[in-house]
Design an enzyme around this catalytic site. Structure first.
Site, PDB file in Angstrom:
ATOM      1  N   TYR A 138      49.776  24.489  44.390  1.00 52.97           N
ATOM      2  CA  TYR A 138      50.710  25.194  43.583  1.00 52.97           C
ATOM      3  C   TYR A 138      52.031  25.634  44.038  1.00 52.97           C
ATOM      4  CZ  TYR A 138      47.713  26.566  39.736  1.00 52.97           C
ATOM      5  OH  TYR A 138      46.940  26.791  38.543  1.00 52.97           O
ATOM      6  N   LYS A 189      36.856  20.920  49.596  1.00 50.76           N
ATOM      7  CA  LYS A 189      36.545  19.529  49.132  1.00 50.76           C
ATOM      8  C   LYS A 189      36.912  19.029  50.613  1.00 50.76           C
ATOM      9  CE  LYS A 189      35.886  15.771  46.920  1.00 50.76           C
ATOM     10  NZ  LYS A 189      34.650  15.306  46.381  1.00 50.76           N
ATOM     11  N   ASP A 221      33.204  19.613  43.617  1.00 49.17           N
ATOM     12  CA  ASP A 221      32.407  18.943  42.582  1.00 49.17           C
ATOM     13  C   ASP A 221      31.321  19.462  42.279  1.00 49.17           C
ATOM     14  OD1 ASP A 221      32.174  18.224  44.840  1.00 49.17           O
ATOM     15  OD2 ASP A 221      32.076  15.902  44.228  1.00 49.17           O
ATOM     16  N   ASP A 245      41.352  27.978  39.872  1.00 47.54           N
ATOM     17  CA  ASP A 245      41.864  27.819  38.291  1.00 47.54           C
ATOM     18  C   ASP A 245      40.986  27.405  37.622  1.00 47.54           C
ATOM     19  OD1 ASP A 245      43.900  27.869  36.372  1.00 47.54           O
ATOM     20  OD2 ASP A 245      44.257  25.572  36.861  1.00 47.54           O
ATOM     21  N   ASP A 249      38.063  28.867  34.667  1.00 49.08           N
ATOM     22  CA  ASP A 249      37.902  28.574  33.225  1.00 49.08           C
ATOM     23  C   ASP A 249      36.628  28.279  32.987  1.00 49.08           C
ATOM     24  OD1 ASP A 249      40.771  28.893  32.944  1.00 49.08           O
ATOM     25  OD2 ASP A 249      40.687  27.159  31.457  1.00 49.08           O
TER      26      ASP A 249
HETATM   27  C1  IPM Z   1      45.803  31.055  35.038  1.00 49.71           C
HETATM   28  C2  IPM Z   1      46.681  30.102  34.455  1.00 49.71           C
HETATM   29  C3  IPM Z   1      48.023  29.801  35.300  1.00 49.71           C
HETATM   30  C4  IPM Z   1      47.662  29.260  36.725  1.00 49.71           C
HETATM   31  C5  IPM Z   1      49.337  29.264  34.620  1.00 49.71           C
HETATM   32  C6  IPM Z   1      49.545  30.078  33.259  1.00 49.71           C
HETATM   33  C7  IPM Z   1      50.425  29.072  35.466  1.00 49.71           C
HETATM   34  O1  IPM Z   1      45.957  28.811  34.078  1.00 49.71           O
HETATM   35  O2  IPM Z   1      46.143  32.126  35.555  1.00 49.71           O
HETATM   36  O3  IPM Z   1      44.772  30.619  35.378  1.00 49.71           O
HETATM   37  O4  IPM Z   1      47.363  28.085  36.661  1.00 49.71           O
HETATM   38  O5  IPM Z   1      47.310  30.018  37.484  1.00 49.71           O
HETATM   39 MG    MG Z   2      44.143  28.974  34.632  1.00 43.73          MG
END
Ligand code: IPM
Ligand code: MG
Length: 354
Positions: A138, A189, A221, A245, A249
């Site tokens: 990042y 990884k 993975d 990240d 999700d």
């Molecule tokens: C998160 C989001 C952010 C990230 C974006 C909006 C920059 O996806 O907080 O998970 O990638 O960290």
């Molecule tokens: Mg995110």
């Protein structure tokens, strides 16, 4: 105590408004809270030509914590990267050294049926993803798009982690696990990437001082697969910025909806930024249908981690559980036989439960 409220873009203002009402209701009877708003993301760009206006940074510096909504939207996609909404968030994380991102994924019993996974797979789930937030690909330099020696354009980013960056997040993972089920799974990884083999080595070294905690390692993975196969095997998952990240999700869907997951991003002093893990959802922005619970639960984390108001945090969490038990559902967690409500009505229900 002072809280900077950065609502941002898309559904950000709608969901943040509900969390603000919850904080105000608490302040009426207990901790004195002063809330001040400032623009960030696309809203910052619109107001001051910068996704993180100087005045917004100054407000955050004067505050005890930041409540954050969401940033981004199609309107801003064509801007040069430095002006894009996401930079507002990334720069805030870096500016305040918010290296520790706590993303708890717990399944409320009432929502075990809202997950796309079988209820028996997710019921009772209580896992914490601890995502390193200020390093990795990042932020690594160099990065960009260049014309290489063959005259062809190529894009590149740099994955890098220093030893101290890995040490401090590993220490926090072990400390946190001590207050939970004493199990840490470090995700990397290492079979392919040098940086993450180094990550594994350093985490293993740090573990030497935390022998009472069980440490395992897993390739990312495999972790992605295990999270949907048998998520209850995990207690604390510690991982780098990018893997965290992606996995967070994925983990959110175990809980029923990405609209349910709060997060806390902390620095070494306990100063923090609190935000739902979801994005700005431009497709439903302004319609009053977004789920405010992830942001309300983020406000609970704010009370707990930055303001040391554990009792107030638990009250908010109990109120959320109660409205779910009462059958209130936003569209993302709608179920036949339950009451589908909008953002404001969900906020009303939480306030009533408080
Ligand atoms: C998160 C989001 C952010 C990230 C974006 C909006 C920059 O996806 O907080 O998970 O990638 O960290
Ligand atoms: Mg995110």
């Amino acid at each position: 105590m002072k809280i900077a409220v950065l609502a941002g873009d898309g559904i950000g203002p709608e969901i943040t408004a509900e969390a603000v009402r919850v904080l105000q209701a608490l302040a009426a009877g207990g901790p004195k809270l002063e809330l001040e708003h400032a623009p960030v993301g696309g809203a910052g760009y619109d107001a001051a030509g910068d996704p993180l206006p100087e005045a917004t940074v100054k407000l955050c510096e004067r505050s005890d914590a930041i409540l954050f909504g969401s940033v981004g939207g199609p309107k801003y996609d064509a801007l040069p990267r430095a002006r894009r909404p996401e930079q507002g968030l990334l720069r805030l994380r870096k500016h305040f050294d918010l290296f520790a991102n706590l993303r708890p994924a717990t399944v409320f019993p009432e929502l075990a049926h809202a997950s796309t996974l079988k209820p028996e797979v997710v019921a009772g789930l209580d896992l914490l993803i601890l995502r390193e937030l200020t390093g990795d690909i990042y932020f690594g330099q160099p990065r960009g798009v260049r014309t290489n020696e063959n005259g062809e354009r190529e894009g590149f980013d740099t994955m890098r982690y220093t030893e101290s960056e890995i040490r401090r997040i590993a220490e926090l993972a072990f400390e946190t696990a001590r207050r939970r089920s004493r199990r840490v799974c470090s995700v990397d990884k290492a079979n392919v990437l040098e940086t993450t083999q180094f990550w594994r080595d350093v985490v293993t070294e740090v573990h030497g001082r935390y022998r009472d905690v069980e440490l395992s390692h897993m390739y990312v993975d495999n972790a992605a697969m295990q999270l949907v196969r048998n998520p209850k095997q995990f207690d604390v998952i510690v991982t780098g910025n990018m893997f965290g990240d992606i996995l967070s999700d994925e983990a959110s869907m175990l809980t029923g909806s990405i609209g349910m997951l709060p997060s806390a991003s902390l620095n070494a002093r306990g100063f923090g930024l609190y935000e739902p893990i979801h994005g700005s959802a431009p497709d439903i922005a302004g319609k009053g249908v977004a789920n405010p619970l992830a942001t309300i639960l983020s406000a609970a984390l704010l009370l707990r981690h930055s303001l040391q108001q554990e009792a107030a945090a638990q009250r908010v969490e109990a109120a959320v559980r109660k409205v779910l038990a009462q059958g209130y559902r936003t569209a993302d967690i709608a179920e036949p036989g339950k009451r589908t409500v909008g953002t404001r009505e969900m906020g009303d229900a939480v306030l009533a439960a408080l």
